[in-house]
Enzyme design. Structure first.
Site: not given
Ligand code: IDP
Ligand code: MG
Length: 155
Positions: A12, A52, A60, A88, A94, A105, A115, A118, A129
């Site tokens: 990212k 997403y 957000f 993973r 996350t 992370r 973080n 992805h 993907e």
């Molecule tokens: P992942 O990246 O661990 O698979 P996902 O739930 O798919 O997690 O969320 C995608 C991305 O969205 C996260 O990696 C993070 O960058 C962002 N994200 C997730 N939850 C939040 C939040 O509560 N606030 C802001 N950004 C978030």
């Molecule tokens: Mg995800």
């Protein structure tokens, strides 16, 4: 013998801005994952709507997309045994503050959305993907001299 899989990883904008590309790539190299594709990608609004989609009703969502478009991201396809779950595991959960120590992370970041990385979370997601970000001719099948040590006979 475990399944050889391919998985999609995006580094990212915070990884690029913080000069952590090499550190993150190095962790995957040291694991023995094989890099079969890699490039810069300028994410579009449409790509992020798809990527997403599961977060589209979150408050957000717009700021997450804006964050992901701040700079190009580095996209890559990694191959290895159980690559989807192994990557993973190395990435961590996350929220970096809930991620296990030793993960990318947890060790290198503190917050969402920044973080760093992805990674696909299932066989279906990896398939979709990889196709979303790479054309077939951008994914390479090649021999490495270490393949026999890393992918040789075992369990
Ligand atoms: P992942 O990246 O661990 O698979 P996902 O739930 O798919 O997690 O969320 C995608 C991305 O969205 C996260 O990696 C993070 O960058 C962002 N994200 C997730 N939850 C939040 C939040 O509560 N606030 C802001 N950004 C978030
Ligand atoms: Mg995800």
């Amino acid at each position: 013998m475990a399944d050889k899989q391919k998985t999609l990883v995006l580094l990212k904008p915070d990884a690029l801005q913080r000069d952590l590309l090499g550190e993150i790539v190095g962790r995957f190299e040291r694991k023995g994952l094989k890099f079969v594709a890699m490039k810069f990608i300028r994410l579009s609004d449409e790509m992020l709507d798809e990527h997403y989609a599961h977060l589209s009703d979150k408050p957000f969502f717009a700021s997450l997309k804006a964050f992901m478009m701040q700079t190009p991201v580095v996209g890559m396809v990694l191959e290895g045994y159980d690559a989807i779950s192994e990557v993973r595991k190395i990435v961590g959960s996350t929220n970096p503050r809930e991620a296990d120590a030793g993960t990318i992370r947890a060790d290198l970041s503190m917050n969402v959305p920044s973080n760093l990385i992805h990674a696909s979370d299932s066989v279906e997601a990896a398939d979709t993907e990889i196709k979303r970000f790479f054309r077939e001719e951008e994914i390479f099948d090649y021999e490495k001299i270490t393949d026999r040590y890393i992918f040789g006979e075992g369990i």
